[in-house]
Design an enzyme around this catalytic site. Structure first.
Site, PDB file in Angstrom:
ATOM      1  CB  SER A 173      -0.983   0.051   1.173  1.00  0.00           C
ATOM      2  OG  SER A 173      -1.836  -1.063   1.171  1.00  0.00           O
ATOM      3  CB  SER A 213      -0.332  -2.407  -3.515  1.00  0.00           C
ATOM      4  OG  SER A 213       0.153  -1.126  -3.145  1.00  0.00           O
ATOM      5  CG  ASP A 218      -1.776   1.384  -4.828  1.00  0.00           C
ATOM      6  OD1 ASP A 218      -1.081   1.100  -3.829  1.00  0.00           O
ATOM      7  OD2 ASP A 218      -1.704   0.765  -5.899  1.00  0.00           O
TER       8      ASP A 218
END
Length: 401
Positions: free
Chosen positions: A278, A316, A318
């Site tokens: 992230s 991840s 984002d």
């Protein structure tokens, strides 16, 4: 020269009493600070920076950190970004959140995007600490003068997973940690690297952390400032000014899978070969922009992220959070609030230079998070800092410096 200092490790090694917390300031006093990317001659983009090249170049924005380094397994913290130093519930700022990939726990996002308002400090922390941090943020907001009758507050708390270096299950963030980050937030120079919410993060297989940058538009384009602060904890193939740094350093996503001489599966403990984790990108501007165009600005942060070589992986989360500090668009709430209100905002055509400013500042903020971070040991793992001397050699080789 700074280069001989780049291998210093943030960890115990006899300089911390077991079970006793050591402040981020004490930790940094043991090492000489590493340089920012621009200090090493790396110039990103075409727009000029603000005086500090930081999110605090946007007048009124405050940043505070609480850094927690304890024993051999706690590497975590809190970073607070305040759009202004007043009562944010009574003087809300227009805001928006853009989701590049929604594998995350960003509390408060639905109301921000529904109403187009941010009414608390933006607090960054560790994944499993989000609920507690939100509760402590509520304590802060409810305690403010003028909020005695408030029965609904939308705390904005974002996270990345620092569990590789930190005992994330321990949820070590306390009420005092959160209140300290908020109450000690200030303008001026912003601490970067292994501080606050970036204490235990990893980016591109190297030590990540907090980074910041800004861009100042020329007066003929309004003279507005855009500032960005990032919490980096993601992976990919590190690229700096177009140069394949991660590839040449031999640390990048899918490296093992692409190795024709390797027959075994991927080593899951090799963070250089992972892309999950992230990134949180906080964007501030003094341009009079409404929530709709703030969301468009936040979306452009993903372009800056992509320039650094991010892989945008499944795991991840984002996110970009954008707000405007302009007085023309501030949302003042009173007990007697009713009726229409007028705002002076930029036209769609006037936002394009702001979009570029977001892209450039995001890219450089990510570089700064890597350049400023130091090698860190926690939970039996050591994550090396980006080797700046080797990185500069690669940049020269590719004409990127």
């Amino acid at each position: 020269m700074l280069l001989p200092l780049f291998g210093i490790v943030l960890g115990l090694h006899g300089n911390m009493t077991k079970g006793k917390e050591k402040s981020g300031q004490d930790v940094r006093a043991a090492v000489k600070e590493r340089p920012r990317a621009r200090e090493m001659g790396i110039k990103t983009g075409i727009l000029p920076t603000g005086p500090l090249n930081a999110i605090t170049d946007v007048a009124g924005v405050l940043v505070g950190h609480t850094t927690i380094v304890r024993a051999d397994n706690v590497r975590t913290g809190v970073t607070a970004v305040l759009p202004h130093g007043g009562n944010l519930f009574r003087e809300k700022v227009p805001g928006a959140i853009f989701v590049g990939n929604g594998f995350g726990k960003l509390m408060g996002s639905t109301q921000v995007n529904e109403l187009g308002e941010i009414e608390t400090p933006i607090v960054l922390t560790s994944t499993l600490s989000v609920p507690r941090v939100a509760d402590f943020l509520l304590d802060y907001m409810l305690s403010l003068s003028g909020n005695e009758d408030v029965q609904s507050v939308n705390p904005v708390v974002a996270e990345t997973n620092d569990g590789y270096l930190n005992d994330i299950r321990g949820r070590h963030i306390t009420r005092e940690d959160v209140l300290s980050a908020i109450k000690n937030a200030k303008g001026g120079t912003v601490e970067e690297g292994c501080v606050g919410a970036g204490t235990g993060t990893v980016a591109f297989g190297f030590k990540g952390g907090i980074g910041t940058s800004s861009r100042k538009l020329p007066e003929k384009l309004g003279g507005y400032t855009v500032g960005v602060l990032v919490q980096t904890n993601f992976g990919g193939v590190l690229t700096i000014n177009g140069a394949p740094v991660g590839r040449e350093l031999g640390k990048y996503y899918l490296r093992e899978e692409l190795d024709s001489n390797k027959t075994q599966g991927r080593n899951r403990n090799d963070y250089g070969n992972r892309a999950d984790g992230s990134v949180i990108i906080v964007i501030a501007s003094d341009a009079p922009v409404d929530a709709r165009n703030l969301r468009r600005m936040a979306a452009r942060a993903m372009m800056g992220l992509a320039r650094t070589g991010a892989a945008g992986s499944n795991g991840s989360g984002d996110y970009a959070i954008a707000f405007s500090t302009a007085s023309d668009v501030r949302i003042v709430t009173t007990r007697e609030q009713a009726g229409p209100r007028s705002q002076k905002t930029l036209s769609n055509d006037a936002t394009s230079p702001l979009f570029l400013a977001v892209i450039e500042a995001t890219e450089e903020a990510i570089y700064n998070s890597l350049f400023r971070a130091i090698t860190t040991t926690g939970r039996g793992h050591t994550v090396d800092a980006l080797p700046i001397d080797k990185t500069l050699e690669i940049l020269r080789k590719h004409g990127a410096l």
